[in-house]
Design a protein around this motif. Structure first.
Motif, PDB file in Angstrom:
ATOM      1  N   ILE A 191       2.208  -4.238  -6.802  1.00  0.00           N
ATOM      2  CA  ILE A 191       0.933  -4.133  -6.083  1.00  0.00           C
ATOM      3  C   ILE A 191      -0.128  -3.340  -6.851  1.00  0.00           C
ATOM      4  N   ALA A 192       0.252  -2.157  -7.358  1.00  0.00           N
ATOM      5  CA  ALA A 192      -0.758  -1.310  -8.015  1.00  0.00           C
ATOM      6  C   ALA A 192      -1.336  -2.031  -9.230  1.00  0.00           C
ATOM      7  N   THR A 235      -2.731  -3.503   3.959  1.00  0.00           N
ATOM      8  CA  THR A 235      -2.753  -2.131   4.473  1.00  0.00           C
ATOM      9  C   THR A 235      -2.641  -1.108   3.341  1.00  0.00           C
ATOM     10  N   TYR A 236      -2.016  -1.474   2.245  1.00  0.00           N
ATOM     11  CA  TYR A 236      -1.977  -0.613   1.049  1.00  0.00           C
ATOM     12  C   TYR A 236      -3.402  -0.431   0.527  1.00  0.00           C
ATOM     13  N   GLN A 247      -6.154  -0.872   2.229  1.00  0.00           N
ATOM     14  CA  GLN A 247      -6.920  -0.109   3.224  1.00  0.00           C
ATOM     15  C   GLN A 247      -6.618   1.390   3.122  1.00  0.00           C
ATOM     16  N   THR A 248      -5.363   1.712   2.788  1.00  0.00           N
ATOM     17  CA  THR A 248      -4.990   3.117   2.620  1.00  0.00           C
ATOM     18  C   THR A 248      -5.840   3.770   1.529  1.00  0.00           C
ATOM     19  N   VAL A 249      -5.975   3.074   0.397  1.00  0.00           N
ATOM     20  CA  VAL A 249      -6.756   3.629  -0.717  1.00  0.00           C
ATOM     21  C   VAL A 249      -8.229   3.755  -0.306  1.00  0.00           C
ATOM     22  N   ILE A 270      -9.414   4.190   2.760  1.00  0.00           N
ATOM     23  CA  ILE A 270      -9.550   5.292   3.722  1.00  0.00           C
ATOM     24  C   ILE A 270      -9.518   6.632   2.996  1.00  0.00           C
ATOM     25  N   GLU A 271      -8.606   6.734   2.038  1.00  0.00           N
ATOM     26  CA  GLU A 271      -8.481   7.959   1.235  1.00  0.00           C
ATOM     27  C   GLU A 271      -9.810   8.255   0.521  1.00  0.00           C
ATOM     28  N   GLN A 272     -10.393   7.238  -0.087  1.00  0.00           N
ATOM     29  CA  GLN A 272     -11.628   7.449  -0.839  1.00  0.00           C
ATOM     30  C   GLN A 272     -12.812   7.759   0.078  1.00  0.00           C
ATOM     31  N   GLN A 273     -12.851   7.056   1.213  1.00  0.00           N
ATOM     32  CA  GLN A 273     -13.915   7.311   2.202  1.00  0.00           C
ATOM     33  C   GLN A 273     -13.884   8.741   2.708  1.00  0.00           C
ATOM     34  N   LEU A 274     -12.654   9.242   2.908  1.00  0.00           N
ATOM     35  CA  LEU A 274     -12.492  10.576   3.480  1.00  0.00           C
ATOM     36  C   LEU A 274     -13.245  11.617   2.656  1.00  0.00           C
ATOM     37  N   PHE A 275     -13.046  11.588   1.339  1.00  0.00           N
ATOM     38  CA  PHE A 275     -13.667  12.616   0.498  1.00  0.00           C
ATOM     39  C   PHE A 275     -15.161  12.367   0.317  1.00  0.00           C
TER      40      PHE A 275
END
Lengths: 201, 82
Positions: free
Chosen positions: B10-11, B42-43, B45-47, B49-54
């Protein structure tokens, strides 16, 4: 911030820094300090430690200013020094015991297929990322990852360093960077899935 | 290809680092396995969400540095110069 200054203004600031002008150093700290402090806080949750790391960042930068190559931006150079200062502090302190990443990785049947059905996340759950409490939950989930994995994820996904830069900063192989990045994202995905729905806990 | 093998690609798939032949195998598995389609989505989306957070944290609270910390850094530099 200095990154918001135009090219000519950045060049003038650099010349004043090299000349050792006190006011120029203060200007740099005021311009860049806030941004660098929030970068450092990604790695160091303790405020005292974060402040110390920021101080080290500027002292290292002041000492090395003559070696700074004008080709890159001062703010980019400082960013790297700040991340290194934060990583150095993490290395020097005693590791607290951490959970293993294994329990956060997906389960498979013996034949290699997913052990449990994987569903999509609920759109309304994804929308809650706008909300403060969801973001706190995401932040807690990132903090819950083992440090070795979390750092690689922050360096790659948030700071934007590439695989070989990340490997050099952590003193590990590029292959280890790739594996840890992937495992960290998988583990975070598992933690987020508990809120976002779509699969059994 | 099994789901376990799929996940390991995936990566590299998202980074555009797979060969055409590998992409073909990867996408063939996706055509047959909705679990892996969902896992990939969802993998990703996880990345995000992580980037949006910061990014968002900094938008909301513009980074500032406390005045006493500025003073401490300037004093430390003065001591270092002496």
């Amino acid at each position: 911030m200095a990154s918001g200054k135009d090219r000519a203004a950045r060049q003038r600031l650099l010349e004043r820094l090299r000349a050792g002008e006190d006011a120029a150093f203060e200007e740099l700290v005021r311009d860049e300090g806030g941004r660098l402090l929030s970068v450092i806080r990604r790695y160091l949750r303790d405020e005292e430690e974060a402040r110390d790391a920021l101080q080290e960042t500027f002292l290292s930068a002041f000492r090395a200013i003559d070696r700074f190559e004008g080709g890159s931006r001062l703010s980019t150079w400082l960013h790297r020094i700040a991340v290194n200062a934060a990583l150095m502090r993490l290395r020097s302190r005693r590791r607290r015991p951490e959970g293993s990443i294994e329990e956060l990785l997906p389960d498979y049947h013996q034949d290699g297929h997913h052990a449990r059905p994987v569903g999509p996340w609920r759109p309304e759950a994804l929308a809650t990322v706008e909300r403060k409490e969801t973001r706190r939950f995401v932040r807690r989930s990132i903090d819950a990852l083992p440090e070795n994995y979390r750092n690689v994820m922050l360096l790659r996904d948030i700071e934007g360093f590439d695989t070989s830069e990340t490997a050099a900063m952590l003193g590990i192989s590029t292959n280890a960077v790739k594996i840890r990045l992937h495992r960290a994202r998988q583990a975070l995905r598992t933690l987020l899935a508990r809120e976002m729905g779509g699969e059994a806990p | 290809m099994t789901c376990r093998e799929f996940a390991e690609f995936i990566a590299d798939y998202l980074a555009g680092e797979l060969s055409d032949a590998q992409i073909a195998v990867f996408e063939r598995h996706m055509a047959l396995c909705s679990d892996c389609v969902n896992y990939l989505t969802t993998y990703r989306q996880t990345v995000e969400i992580e980037q949006q957070l910061f990014a968002r944290a900094e938008q909301e609270v513009p980074p500032t540095i406390p005045e006493d910390l500025i003073t401490a850094i300037i004093d430390a530099r003065r001591r270092q110069a002496e």
